[in-house]
Design an enzyme around this catalytic site. Structure first.
Site, PDB file in Angstrom:
ATOM      1  N   ASP A 259      79.405   2.254  -0.867  1.00 50.25           N
ATOM      2  CA  ASP A 259      79.022   2.051  -0.398  1.00 50.25           C
ATOM      3  C   ASP A 259      79.745   2.659   0.300  1.00 50.25           C
ATOM      4  OD1 ASP A 259      79.621   1.201   2.592  1.00 50.25           O
ATOM      5  OD2 ASP A 259      80.839  -1.070   1.814  1.00 50.25           O
ATOM      6  N   GLU A 277      76.772   1.047   5.352  1.00 51.22           N
ATOM      7  CA  GLU A 277      77.424   0.893   4.942  1.00 51.22           C
ATOM      8  C   GLU A 277      77.050  -1.237   5.527  1.00 51.22           C
ATOM      9  OE1 GLU A 277      81.839   0.268   6.094  1.00 51.22           O
ATOM     10  OE2 GLU A 277      81.546  -0.827   3.908  1.00 51.22           O
ATOM     11  N   GLU A 278      77.166  -1.383   6.405  1.00 51.70           N
ATOM     12  CA  GLU A 278      76.804  -2.583   7.673  1.00 51.70           C
ATOM     13  C   GLU A 278      74.987  -2.915   6.465  1.00 51.70           C
ATOM     14  OE1 GLU A 278      77.407   0.078   9.378  1.00 51.70           O
ATOM     15  OE2 GLU A 278      78.825  -0.228  10.717  1.00 51.70           O
TER      16      GLU A 278
HETATM   17  N1  AR6 Z   1      70.669   5.530  -0.138  1.00 52.55           N
HETATM   18  C1  AR6 Z   1      71.342   6.964   0.527  1.00 52.55           C
HETATM   19  N2  AR6 Z   1      71.996   7.810   1.173  1.00 52.55           N
HETATM   20  C2  AR6 Z   1      71.917   6.734   2.742  1.00 52.55           C
HETATM   21  C3  AR6 Z   1      71.487   5.181   2.414  1.00 52.55           C
HETATM   22  C4  AR6 Z   1      70.966   5.183   1.715  1.00 52.55           C
HETATM   23  N3  AR6 Z   1      70.881   3.835   1.450  1.00 52.55           N
HETATM   24  N4  AR6 Z   1      71.373   4.998   3.738  1.00 52.55           N
HETATM   25  C5  AR6 Z   1      71.865   5.912   4.345  1.00 52.55           C
HETATM   26  N5  AR6 Z   1      71.556   6.877   3.635  1.00 52.55           N
HETATM   27  P1  AR6 Z   1      76.756   6.811   6.938  1.00 52.55           P
HETATM   28  P2  AR6 Z   1      79.040   7.569   6.815  1.00 52.55           P
HETATM   29  C6  AR6 Z   1      72.507   9.134   4.220  1.00 52.55           C
HETATM   30  O1  AR6 Z   1      76.754   7.047   8.985  1.00 52.55           O
HETATM   31  O2  AR6 Z   1      79.295   9.031   7.818  1.00 52.55           O
HETATM   32  C7  AR6 Z   1      79.513   2.558   8.799  1.00 52.55           C
HETATM   33  O3  AR6 Z   1      79.809   1.933  10.606  1.00 52.55           O
HETATM   34  C8  AR6 Z   1      71.928   9.174   5.398  1.00 52.55           C
HETATM   35  O4  AR6 Z   1      71.368  10.412   5.467  1.00 52.55           O
HETATM   36  O5  AR6 Z   1      76.288   5.372   7.109  1.00 52.55           O
HETATM   37  O6  AR6 Z   1      80.040   7.317   6.011  1.00 52.55           O
HETATM   38  C9  AR6 Z   1      80.286   2.286   8.276  1.00 52.55           C
HETATM   39  O7  AR6 Z   1      81.368   1.358   8.524  1.00 52.55           O
HETATM   40  C10 AR6 Z   1      73.478   9.269   6.077  1.00 52.55           C
HETATM   41  O8  AR6 Z   1      73.654   9.855   7.692  1.00 52.55           O
HETATM   42  O9  AR6 Z   1      78.285   6.676   6.634  1.00 52.55           O
HETATM   43  C11 AR6 Z   1      81.787   3.426   8.403  1.00 52.55           C
HETATM   44  O10 AR6 Z   1      82.289   3.691   9.717  1.00 52.55           O
HETATM   45  C12 AR6 Z   1      74.634   9.090   5.412  1.00 52.55           C
HETATM   46  O11 AR6 Z   1      74.142   9.110   3.840  1.00 52.55           O
HETATM   47  C13 AR6 Z   1      80.412   4.827   9.144  1.00 52.55           C
HETATM   48  O12 AR6 Z   1      79.472   4.636   9.136  1.00 52.55           O
HETATM   49  C14 AR6 Z   1      75.496   8.395   5.529  1.00 52.55           C
HETATM   50  O13 AR6 Z   1      75.382   7.104   6.317  1.00 52.55           O
HETATM   51  C15 AR6 Z   1      80.530   5.870   7.786  1.00 52.55           C
HETATM   52  O14 AR6 Z   1      80.624   6.861   7.736  1.00 52.55           O
END
Ligand code: AR6
EC number: 3.2.1.143
Length: 442
Positions: A259, A277-278
């Site tokens: 996650d 995550e959401e």
């Molecule tokens: N499977 C694989 N890759 C994925 C998937 C999936 N189901 N969904 C998205 N991606 P991000 P962060 C890719 O931005 O930068 C939330 O609000 C997709 O390319 O969610 O760690 C949390 O609560 C996406 O751009 O992660 C935190 O506050 C990339 O994974 C914050 O976002 C990163 O996803 C975390 O941000």
């Protein structure tokens, strides 16, 4: 606990209104519950249900009497009764808009709200023992039944958790994520409508069927590991599978699913956020209950949730996210009646200036964070952790995760989420590291 018949029954115990436990709405120490008697006590059925919890029930009672109150108004009334301080601050426009539909995918929302109220009222029977908080700096685990979780979430729906609305530095829970659903009900948007569909669907299943498994929430803390420890690691890169097709939760099923978390577990799930995550929390709403008791994660901590069930499917992402429909989860159960699904919540660093992330101090922070989650686990399904909202460098983050997995002796399935450039680059880098027998330390 498991009863001798094999059934799961709530563990007996006593209420704990202290700083190390969740303050429950039904606690005798909850003054708002004790002091406010329902206004229309003529309805005998509600007697004995007590205070404002009884007030929630008014919604169904009014409906049966055919009074022309909308359910949104009744829910709002019940919620404000619990939280009189917020009468002029909270809005319920998103909830009202959602209720206008009357039905969602064949589920009568009014009837469902009545059932959610009944479920919320069941709390004293379902949770008899204080729920300890998963506090910073302490490794600990809590196991709840799915029935208990649904009841706790029904209370979150009606915003009944005391001391959980203020974000002020002086409030008891200012280092905990929010749990009451207040913000989900305000500031209408398409996103909120789709989120409410997922939540309402969860409650529909939770009130119509018997959810009879367990879910474990484990907080892990890694003892201090500095850069020197990492530079001494002799492990070589472990197995890697990279694909630009597929997603962690589908193609990565059976593996430890990462996650991409916020340090406040669930991030914006109860507000407007709709990223990885959401979405995960909306597909498996049992994860939301972690917000009730998990203090903000520190740099050397993560949370592993074992056994949550998936209830919905989705399409899109962010603004294009849509709740697609129900999901009949085929995942088997372990010896503790938990679904054989493990989710690892780990929060990457958020960067405003991309170049900051190459400092060794921050690289070690990310290595430790990933290693904390990866060790003593199955192989891992992950992807561009920290590389969306948090603006990390996908290549650096991929190598960090590869190193942490190697040190933990685990394989990695890496889903680049349609990023073919990263897919090819990572394959090449991996081949090179393997051919040269490069160790983690090197
Ligand atoms: N499977 C694989 N890759 C994925 C998937 C999936 N189901 N969904 C998205 N991606 P991000 P962060 C890719 O931005 O930068 C939330 O609000 C997709 O390319 O969610 O760690 C949390 O609560 C996406 O751009 O992660 C935190 O506050 C990339 O994974 C914050 O976002 C990163 O996803 C975390 O941000």
């Amino acid at each position: 606990v498991f009863h001798q018949t094999g059934a799961i029954v709530p563990q007996p115990g006593r209420d704990m209104w202290t700083r190390n436990f969740v303050k429950l709405p039904c606690s005798p120490s909850n003054t708002i519950y004790q002091h406010s008697a329902p206004e229309d006590e003529e309805n005998g059925e509600r007697q004995g249900r007590g205070g404002v919890l009884g007030e929630i029930f008014t919604a169904s009672w009014l409906r049966r009497r055919g009074e022309c109150f909308t359910f949104a108004l009744c829910s709002q009334k019940a919620i404000l009764k619990y939280n009189p301080k917020y009468k002029d601050q909270w809005s319920f426009d998103a909830l009202a808009e959602f209720f206008k539909f009357g039905a969602c995918e064949g589920v009568n929302i009014s009837a469902l709200v009545q059932k959610i109220a009944a479920l919320a009222l069941d709390l004293p029977k379902r949770v008899m023992k204080g729920i300890p908080l998963l506090q910073q700096g302490r490794a600990a685990a809590i196991t709840l039944s799915q029935a208990q979780i649904s009841c706790l979430l029904a209370n979150a729906f009606f915003c009944t958790f005391p001391h959980r609305n203020s974000t002020s530095f002086h409030s008891d829970y200012h280092t905990y994520p929010s749990i009451n659903f207040t913000r989900l009900f305000s500031h209408w948007s398409e996103r909120k409508m789709e989120k409410l569909k997922a939540i309402v669907h969860y409650f529909h299943v939770a009130t119509e069927t018997k959810l009879d498994g367990l879910v474990t929430f484990e907080r892990r803390c890694l003892a201090n590991t500095d850069a020197r420890t990492w530079s001494c690691c002799k492990e070589e890169m472990n197995k890697l599978y990279v694909s630009s097709c597929g997603a962690i939760e589908t193609e990565g099923s059976g593996l430890l699913q990462v996650d991409f978390a916020s340090s406040w577990l669930g991030g914006g799930v109860l507000d407007s956020g709709l990223l990885q995550e959401e979405i995960l929390f909306l597909m498996s709403p049992e994860l939301i209950v972690s917000r009730l008791f998990t203090e903000k994660l520190q740099d050397n901590e993560c949370v592993i949730v074992t056994g949550c069930q998936q209830f919905s499917t989705y399409s899109g992402y962010g603004d294009t996210f849509r709740w697609k429909g129900p999901y009949a989860d085929p995942t088997g159960r372990d010896g503790w009646a938990r679904r054989q699904r493990q989710v690892l919540a780990m929060d990457a660093l958020r960067f405003t200036h991309g170049r900051d992330q190459y400092s060794m101090k921050l690289v070690v922070r990310e290595l430790n964070k990933a290693y904390c989650g990866f060790k003593r686990c199955d192989d891992i399904a992950t992807g561009k952790w920290g590389c969306g909202a948090f603006k990390g460098d996908p290549q650096l983050k991929a190598v960090i995760q590869l190193m942490a997995a190697a040190r933990a002796g685990r394989g990695l399935a890496f889903f680049t989420f349609k990023d073919e450039k990263l897919e090819h680059g990572l394959r090449q880098a991996y081949r090179l590291l393997r051919t040269k027998g490069t160790t983690v330390g090197e």
